[in-house]
Design a protein around this motif. Structure first.
Motif, short mmCIF file in Angstrom:
data_model
loop_
_atom_site.label_atom_id
_atom_site.label_comp_id
_atom_site.label_asym_id
_atom_site.label_seq_id
_atom_site.Cartn_x
_atom_site.Cartn_y
_atom_site.Cartn_z
N TYR A 178 52.68 28.08 64.85
CA TYR A 178 51.84 26.89 64.65
C TYR A 178 52.65 25.60 64.56
N PHE A 179 53.99 25.67 64.67
CA PHE A 179 54.82 24.49 64.43
C PHE A 179 55.81 24.28 65.57
N ASP A 180 56.12 22.99 65.83
CA ASP A 180 57.11 22.68 66.86
C ASP A 180 58.47 23.28 66.49
N SER A 181 58.80 23.20 65.20
CA SER A 181 60.02 23.81 64.68
C SER A 181 59.66 24.63 63.46
N PRO A 182 60.09 25.90 63.39
CA PRO A 182 59.67 26.75 62.26
C PRO A 182 60.41 26.47 60.96
N LYS A 183 61.47 25.64 61.01
CA LYS A 183 62.28 25.38 59.82
C LYS A 183 61.81 24.13 59.09
N VAL A 184 61.88 24.17 57.78
CA VAL A 184 61.55 23.00 56.96
C VAL A 184 62.72 22.03 57.04
N PRO A 185 62.50 20.77 57.45
CA PRO A 185 63.61 19.80 57.52
C PRO A 185 64.13 19.48 56.12
N MET A 186 65.42 19.74 55.89
CA MET A 186 65.96 19.63 54.55
C MET A 186 65.98 18.20 54.04
N ALA A 187 66.28 17.22 54.91
CA ALA A 187 66.32 15.83 54.45
C ALA A 187 64.96 15.39 53.93
N GLU A 188 63.90 15.77 54.64
CA GLU A 188 62.56 15.40 54.20
C GLU A 188 62.18 16.11 52.91
N LEU A 189 62.56 17.40 52.79
CA LEU A 189 62.26 18.14 51.57
C LEU A 189 63.00 17.55 50.37
N GLU A 190 64.28 17.20 50.56
CA GLU A 190 65.04 16.59 49.47
C GLU A 190 64.42 15.27 49.04
N ARG A 191 64.01 14.45 50.02
CA ARG A 191 63.39 13.17 49.69
C ARG A 191 62.09 13.37 48.92
N LEU A 192 61.31 14.37 49.31
CA LEU A 192 60.06 14.67 48.62
C LEU A 192 60.31 15.09 47.18
N LEU A 193 61.27 15.99 46.97
CA LEU A 193 61.53 16.49 45.62
C LEU A 193 62.13 15.40 44.73
N ARG A 194 62.99 14.57 45.32
CA ARG A 194 63.54 13.46 44.53
C ARG A 194 62.43 12.52 44.08
N VAL A 205 63.64 18.66 38.47
CA VAL A 205 63.28 19.19 39.78
C VAL A 205 64.54 19.77 40.41
N MET A 206 64.49 21.03 40.82
CA MET A 206 65.66 21.73 41.35
C MET A 206 65.38 22.24 42.76
N LEU A 207 66.43 22.20 43.58
CA LEU A 207 66.36 22.74 44.94
C LEU A 207 67.54 23.66 45.16
N ASP A 208 67.27 24.92 45.47
CA ASP A 208 68.30 25.89 45.84
C ASP A 208 68.17 26.22 47.32
N VAL A 209 69.27 26.15 48.05
CA VAL A 209 69.28 26.47 49.48
C VAL A 209 70.25 27.62 49.71
N GLN A 210 69.74 28.70 50.27
CA GLN A 210 70.58 29.89 50.48
C GLN A 210 71.59 29.63 51.60
N GLN A 211 72.85 29.98 51.32
CA GLN A 211 73.94 29.77 52.27
C GLN A 211 74.15 31.02 53.12
N ALA A 212 75.08 30.92 54.06
CA ALA A 212 75.34 32.04 54.99
C ALA A 212 75.83 33.29 54.26
N ASP A 213 76.56 33.12 53.14
CA ASP A 213 77.07 34.28 52.41
C ASP A 213 76.08 34.83 51.39
N GLY A 214 74.87 34.28 51.37
CA GLY A 214 73.84 34.77 50.45
C GLY A 214 73.76 34.01 49.15
#
Length: 655
Positions: A178-194, A205-214
Motif C-alpha cells: 500500500y506504500f511507495d516505500s515500505p520503510k518509515v522515514p527516520m528523519a520524519e519519525l524523529e521530528r514527530l517524536l521530538r 519520549v524515547m526512540l529505539d532503532v534496531q541496528q544490524a547486530d541486533g
C-alpha cells in the motif's frame, strides 16, 4: 467495444475495513507508513495529554515493524455495552468507533485529542499484515492480534499479572503493497517524536532503532520548559532581536469557549531565522491553518495598538499584518474541543472559531507585556515599521512601471488601495448581484472586485487579435495589466501585472462551473504565464449552510458551511453524534453568491483566514491541452459525445 450492463448488480458495498484497503489514499498518506504509525503514536500522546502517561516509547525493528508503548490507562478490553464485543477489537477493526466522541456531553474519555472520527488505528490495522496489542489494565495483561489487514481477528487472552503497571503496547507490521516505500522515514519519525516531547513538558519520549547486530540505538527527548525551550534550542547561535515571549491561556467555566480550550505559544524575532511550527491537540499541522491565522492576528493587533499608543508610526505609513509577523518565529500549540482538519492526515486546521479563540487569548496578555517592556515593544515596532517602509518603496517602483501605459481601468472595477502586487487580489465575480455582495465583504486594502455580466466567450479557438472584441475579456485584460500572449512568451509579459492573485468566484452550481471553465479556458489559452506563475486561483463558495442552536450558556449558536452534499452529510452526522436532533438543524441552500450576506461571503470565500480557495496548476500541459481541445473545440462535437458516453458518469452535476 460492447458496454457492460448498468443495473442493480453494478453496485458494490464495501464493508468493514475494505474501504481503507480499496482506497488507502483517502485515509492516510501512501508515500510511506509514517502517518499510519503516527496514528498509534497519537493515541499514546493523547493519554499523556490527558495526564495519564509519563513515558512514550517507540521501537523500530529491522523487519520493518514498529512498536509504540505508553504507561497510560490501557485500552479497555471488556465488552462494549451495545456491540457486545471487546472494546479493543472495536478500536482496531471498526471505522468510526473510538473513545473521542461525545466530548460535549462529558461521555468522552478525552476532553482534547487529535482523534476525531474513530478512524485512525482502524486504518493502521487495515494496511498492516499484522498488529499485536498488549494491554496492562486492572492488574492483568491482555493480548490480542489482528492479521491480514484485519480480516483475521485473534482471541483476546489473559497473559499474566500486570501488578500496578498500566498502559498499552502496539506493534505494527505495515503492508508494503500500500506504500511507495515500505520503510518509515527516520528523519520524519524523529521530528514527530521530538514535537510530542516539546508539547508535553516533562513527558519522556524515547526512540529505539534496531541496528544490524541486533542491538538498539536510543534517542530521548524531554523538554521541561516546553515551547520556549524548544524555540530557544532552534535559535541557538542566532541573535535574538527581542526576548522570546511565551505564555498560555485556556478558557474557564465563565468563558464563551469550552473549558480547557485555548493555546500555548512561544514567539520571537531573530536575525536570519524563520521557524513556524503549529500543533492542534498534539497533532502537527504542517500546512498551518486557522489557529496560525489567530496567532498572527493577535500579535498584529497588539503591536499595532502599542505603536498607536506611543505614536511611533511615521506619517504616510500604513501597517499590514505581514510587516509585523513576516520575520516572526513561533511555536504554537492549540487545544480545541472539536477541531476540523483538511483531510484525514490533519495537515491543516480548518476550524473557523480557532481564529478568534487564539487571537483573543493572546491579544491582551501580549499587549500588556509590550507595555510593561517598552524597550522590547519599540524594538518590535521598529522591525515592523522598517518592513512597511521597504514594502511601500517597492510598491512605488512598480507604480512607475505600470503608470507609464495609457490604458484606462474598467469603470465597473472596484480597485484596492494597496500598491503591493504580492498582496493584491482581483476577484472575478459572476454577476452584478454577487459583485455587490463581494464589494461589501472585501478588504478594501488588498482586494479588488470585477463583476462579469453573463458568461465569458469561449476563447479556445479565438485568435488573440480578435479577443478584445468581447467586452468582458477586454476588461479582464485591462484590469490585470497583462496582454494576451503565447506559452513561450518571456516573463516580461507580466511586468505590469497589478494583482498577485486572480481569484475566480462563481456560484456553486452547474452555471457557475461553466463560467469557471470558460475563464480557465481564457487563462490557459491566452494568458498561460499567469497560470505557470501561480497567479490564478478558484474560490470554493459553499452550497449549503447549517445553523445549529445554542446549547445552554456555554455553547453559543454555531453555523457550518458545506461545499456539496458529501460535506453536508458529514456535518449532519457529526452534529447528530454530538446529541442534536435532526429537526434542530436548519439547513439552507444558497441559490447563488448574490443570495449570501456579505458577512457569509467574507467568511467562506474572501477572508484569507477562513476562506477556501485552490490554486490552478498544470502538471501535464500537453494532456490538459488535448482535453481542452476535445471539450472546448468547435469541431469536436462527435469526440465530445463519445467522451461523455464513456466518462459522463464521473461528473458530479447538480441538476
Amino acid at each position: 467495444m460492447a458496454q457492460k450492463n448498468y443495473d442493480e448488480s453494478s453496485f458494490r458495498v464495501l464493508k468493514g475495513l475494505e474501504p481503507v484497503r480499496e482506497r488507502p489514499g483517502m485515509y492516510t498518506r501512501t508515500d510511506s507508513p509514517c502517518h499510519m504509525v503516527q496514528e498509534v503514536i497519537d493515541n499514546a500522546a493523547d493519554e499523556a495529554l490527558a495526564g495519564f502517561a509519563k513515558n512514550i516509547h517507540v521501537a523500530v525493528f529491522r523487519d520493518g515493524s514498529v512498536s509504540v508503548t505508553d504507561d497510560g490507562r490501557g485500552i479497555p478490553v471488556g465488552p462494549h455495552p451495545v456491540e457486545k464485543i471487546p472494546v479493543v477489537v472495536l478500536a482496531y477493526t471498526v471505522l468510526h468507533a473510538g473513545g473521542k466522541f461525545d466530548k460535549k456531553s462529558g461521555n468522552s474519555a478525552y476532553a482534547f485529542s487529535g482523534g476525531l472520527h474513530g478512524v485512525g488505528v482502524a486504518v493502521t490495522t487495515a494496511l498492516s499484515t499484522r498488529v499485536e496489542v498488549e494491554v496492562r489494565r486492572e492488574g492483568k495483561i491482555h493480548q490480542i492480534h489482528f492479521a491480514d489487514g484485519g480480516r483475521e481477528i485473534g482471541e483476546l487472552i489473559e497473559a499474566g499479572s500486570a501488578g500496578k503497571a498500566t498502559g498499552t503496547r502496539v506493534r505494527v507490521w505495515p503492508d508494503g503493497r500500500y506504500f511507495d516505500s515500505p520503510k518509515v522515514p527516520m528523519a520524519e519519525l524523529e521530528r514527530l517524536l521530538r514535537s510530542k516531547a516539546v508539547l508535553l513538558p516533562g513527558v519522556k519520549v524515547m526512540l529505539d532503532v534496531q541496528q544490524a547486530d541486533g542491538s538498539f540505538a536510543r534517542q530521548e527527548w524531554r523538554y521541561q520548559d516546553g515551547l520556549s525551550g524548544y524555540l530557544r534550542e532552534a535559535a541557538e547561535g542566532v541573535q535574538a532581536l527581542v526576548p522570546i515571549y511565551t505564555a498560555e491561556a485556556y478558557a474557564d467555566e465563565e468563558s464563551d469557549y469550552a473549558p480547557g480550550e485555548g493555546a500555548a505559544w512561544a514567539f520571537g524575532w531573530f536575525d536570519g531565522l524563520q521557524v513556524s511550527e503549529s500543533y492542534v491537540n498534539l497533532i502537527p499541522t504542517v500546512a498551518g491553518g486557522t489557529h496560525e491565522s489567530g496567532l498572527r492576528g493577535g500579535v498584529f493587533e497588539a503591536v499595532k495598538n502599542f505603536i498607536e499608543h506611543h505614536s511611533l508610526l511615521p506619517k504616510g505609513v500604513k501597517l499590514q499584518q505581514e510587516d509585523v509577523c513576516g520575520r516572526m518565529s513561533f511555536v504554537l500549540s492549540a487545544r480545541i474541543l472539536d477541531p476540523q482538519f483538511q483531510g484525514q492526515v490533519k495537515e491543516k486546521l480548518n476550524s473557523r472559531e480557532a481564529v478568534k479563540l487564539v487571537s483573543s487569548m493572546l491579544l491582551h496578555p501580549f499587549e500588556a507585556w509590550l507595555n510593561q517592556n517598552v524597550e522590547f515593544g519599540k524594538a518590535i515596532a521598529d522591525i515592523a515599521i522598517k518592513q512597511a517602509q521597504s514594502r511601500l518603496k517597492d510598491a512605488q517602483k512598480v507604480e512607475k512601471r505600470k503608470s507609464s501605459g495609457v490604458a484606462v481601468l474598467p469603470g465597473k472595477l472596484s480597485d484596492c488601495e494597496s500598491e503591493n502586487i504580492a498582496d493584491n487580489e482581483l476577484y472575478l465575480v459572476e454577476g452584478d448581484s454577487a459583485g455587490g455582495s463581494a464589494k461589501l465583504a472585501r478588504d478594501r486594502e488588498t482586494q479588488a472586485i470585477l463583476p462579469l455580466r453573463g458568461k465569458v466567450q469561449n476563447s479556445w479557438e479565438i485568435d488573440a487579435n480578435r479577443l478584445f472584441a468581447n467586452a468582458e475579456i477586454h476588461d479582464i485584460s485591462v484590469a490585470l495589466g497583462v496582454d494576451p500572449h503565447a506559452p513561450e512568451a518571456m516573463d516580461a509579459v507580466l511586468a505590469n501585472l497589478r494583482y498577485g492573485k486572480i481569484i475566480i468566484m462563481a456560484d456553486a452550481d452547474v452555471d457557475g462551473s461553466h463560467i469557471q471553465t470558460l475563464l480557465l479556458t481564457l487563462f490557459l489559452r491566452h494568458f498561460p504565464k499567469l497560470v505557470d506563475s501561480g497567479h490564478v486561483w478558484v474560490a470554493l463558495p459553499p452550497l449549503f449552510r447549517v445553523d445549529v442552536p445554542a446549547q445552554g450558556k456555554k455553547r453559543p449558536a454555531r453555523r457550518f458551511y458545506a461545499l456539496d452534499d458529501g460535506e453536508l452529510i458529514a456535518i449532519r452526522d457529526r452534529l447528530l453524534k454530538e446529541g442534536y436532533r435532526e429537526e434542530q438543524l436548519e439547513v439552507g441552500r444558497f441559490k447563488g453568491l448574490g443570495e449570501m450576506l456579505p458577512a457569509q461571503l467574507k467568511e467562506t470565500a474572501m477572508d484569507p483566514a477562513t476562506r477556501r480557495v485552490l490554486p490552478v496548476t498544470l502538471d501535464a500541459v500537453e494532456e490538459a491541452t488535448r482535453l481542452f481541445d476535445l471539450l472546448m473545440g468547435k469541431g469536436e462535437a462527435s469526440g465530445r459525445r463519445a467522451w461523455m458516453e464513456a466518462k459522463g458518469n464521473l461528473v458530479e452535476a447538480d441538476l
